[in-house]
Motif scaffolding. Structure first.
Motif: not given
Lengths: 363, 72
Positions: A151-157, A78-84, A303-306, B33-41
Motif C-alpha cells: 500500500g501507499r505511504t502518506q506524506v507526514t511531518h 537534506y543537502l540534495f533536497n530529497e528528504y521526504r 530511514s535517513g531520508e524520511g 507517471v507520477l512518483v514522489d521520490t527521486d529514487t522512483s523517478k
C-alpha cells in the motif's frame, strides 16, 4: 530540472560498491571481526546486545557504523533536497518482516552485505547463503508479479522522519556518556562484550566516519543488495547488480592486499558449515527483504531520508535479534541454534502468508 | 489519449512494475507517471529507456515528479 545525480549512473553505482568493499575490508583491518567489516544484521544484533535486549555476552556493542549509515543518509537527503517524510505503508507488516529477516540472517550468520564480504574473504559457506538469498528474492518476485503490495505511504511531518535518526543519535550519546571500560562487561546502562565478535571493533570515531560516508554515498546511489538481485530477476536490469559485484571484487582485492583472504569452508570466522541451514536462513532473509522492498542497509538509508516504514523495519530487525538470541534461534560457529530450524520454517510460513494475502486492491 | 500511472506513495519496485505494465499492455502511446521520490523517478526513467521508450519530460509536480513517456 535538477542537476543529474552522478551517483545514480552506472559509473556511480560501481564506484560506491567499490568504496564500500574497500572500506569494509579496511574496517576489518582496524579491528572489526573476521569477514565482518560491515554486516548490517550482525551490527544491529550487536546493538540489541549493547542495549541488553539480549544477553549473549559475545555480541554486545553499539556499532557506530549503523548510526553513521542513518545519519549520513539524512545529511545527503537534506543537502540534495530529497528528504521526504512518509509513513503508513503497513508498518506492522514491515516490523514482522524485519523480525524474521533478522532471524533468517542470524541462522546464516550475516546479511547480504556480509554474505559477499565472506565470499570476498574466501568463506565458501557464503555461496550457500548467496544461493539461498537469490532463491528467497526470486520467490519474492513471484509475489510482486502477482500484485503483492503493502500500500501507499502518506506524506507526514518532517519530525516523523527524524525519529530513527534521533534514536541513533541517542545511541551515540549513550556511547559517549557510558564509554567502554577495558575488560568490563558493563558501563552505565550499556553492555560491552569482553570476548567474541562483540569485543572486536574499529575505533569509534573511525567507524562512525566510515559509516557516515557510506550512508551519504548509498543514499545518493540507492545502493541495495536485495534490489541488485531482484531487478535482475524481475526486469533483467543490472544497474544495482554492478554495484553489488563491484563490492565483492574490491573487497576481495583489498583482502588480498591486507592478507585477509583465506579460502575454505571449515574454520571460517563467525561462520558454520550447516549447508542446508545456511541456504534456508538466507532464503528467509531474502524473501523478507524482497517483501519489504530493500536489503537491511537500504532500510537504514531509507530511514535517513524520511521513510518511517523503513525505520519500523529496522526496529523489527533489532527486536528480532533479541528474540534470536534469547530463544536460541541464532547460529554460532558450532552450528545452528537449538530452535533455529523451527524458527526458519515459521518465518517462511509467515512470509508466504504475507505474500499471498497482501495484494493490490485496484489495478 | 494519455494514460496516467499514479505511483505516488508506492515503494520500490512498484512504480517500475506499474510503468512496465502500462508500456507492455496499455493502448495509449503517451504515458504520464507520477512518483514522489527521486529514487522512483530515476528507476522509472531507467526502466522506460531500457524498453526503448522516449522520456519526453520530467518536471516537478507537488511533492514529487511528473514523468512523460512516449512508447517506442
Amino acid at each position: 530540472m535538477q542537476a543529474k545525480n552522478i551517483f545514480a549512473t552506472r559509473g556511480g553505482i560501481i564506484g560506491v560498491g567499490a568504496g564500500i568493499g574497500i572500506l569494509a575490508a579496511v574496517l576489518q583491518k582496524l579491528g572489526n571481526p573476521g569477514n565482518m567489516g560491515i554486516c548490517v544484521a550482525c551490527f544491529e544484533r550487536d546493538i540489541a546486545g549493547g542495549l541488553g535486549l539480549h544477553r549473549a555476552d559475545v555480541v554486545q556493542y553499539i556499532r557506530p557504523e549503523i548510526i553513521g549509515f542513518v545519519l549520513g543518509s539524512l545529511v545527503a537527503a537534506y543537502l540534495f533536497n530529497e528528504y521526504r517524510p512518509r509513513v503508513g505503508s503497513a508498518p506492522i507488516v514491515r516490523f514482522v518482516l524485519g523480525v524474521f529477516a533478522m532471524i533468517g540472517a542470524l541462522v546464516f550468520l550475516g546479511c547480504p552485505w556480509r554474505a559477499v564480504l565472506r565470499l570476498a574473504g574466501g568463506d565458501g559457506n557464503a555461496i550457500l547463503g548467496l544461493a539461498g538469498l537469490t532463491f528467497g528474492i526470486w520467490v519474492g518476485t513471484l509475489f510482486l508479479k502477482n500484485g503483492y503490495n503493502l500500500g501507499r505511504t502518506q506524506v507526514t511531518h518532517a519530525a516523523v522522519g527524524w525519529m530513527l535518526p534521533l534514536i541513533m543519535t541517542g545511541f551515540l550519546l549513550l556511547m559517549i556518556v557510558f564509554p567502554q571500560v577495558p575488560n568490563e562487561p558493563k558501563s552505565g546502562v550499556l553492555f560491552y562484550s569482553v570476548k567474541g565478535p562483540g569485543s572486536m571493533h574499529a575505533p569509534l570515531a573511525l567507524a562512525l566516519i566510515v559509516g557516515l560516508g557510506i550512508g551519504f554515498l548509498a543514499q545518493r546511489s540507492r545502493f541495495c543488495t536485495m534490489g541488485a538481485i531482484r531487478d535482475l530477476v524481475l526486469f533483467g536490469q543490472t544497474h544495482l547488480l554492478t554495484g553489488f559485484i563491484s563490492l565483492v571484487v574490491f573487497a576481495f582485492v583489498t583482502n588480498l592486499v591486507l592478507g585477509q583472504f583465506k579460502a575454505g569452508f571449515a574454520g571460517q570466522p563467525v561462520a558454520h558449515s550447516a549447508h542446508i541451514w545456511n541456504f534456508a536462513g538466507m532464503t528467509l532473509a531474502g524473501l523478507a527483504f524482497a517483501l519489504a522492498g530493500g536489503c537491511p542497509g537500504r532500510q537504514l538509508f531509507l530511514s535517513g531520508e524520511g521513510d518511517g516504514d523503513a525505520a519500523v523495519f529496522v526496529l523489527g530487525m533489532i527486536v528480532g535479534a533479541g528474540f534470536a538470541h534469547n530463544f536460541g534461534l541464532a547460529s554460532s560457529p558450532t552450528g545452528v541454534g537449538p530452535y533455529g530450524i523451527p524458527a526458519v520454517i515459521i518465518g517462511l510460513l509467515v512470509c508466504l502468508f504475507i505474500g499471498f494475502t497482501m495484494r493490490r486492491k485496484s489495478a | 489519449m494519455t494514460t496516467t500511472v499514479d505511483a505516488r506513495g508506492l515503494s520500490c519496485p512498484q512504480p517500475v512494475i506499474m510503468t512496465l505494465d502500462e508500456i507492455k499492455k496499455g493502448s495509449d502511446k503517451d504515458i504520464v507517471v507520477l512518483v514522489d521520490t527521486d529514487t522512483s523517478k530515476e528507476n522509472v526513467v531507467r526502466a522506460a529507456t531500457s524498453q526503448g521508450c522516449q522520456v519526453k519530460d520530467v518536471s516537478p509536480e507537488g511533492e514529487g515528479y511528473r514523468i512523460a513517456i512516449v512508447k517506442g
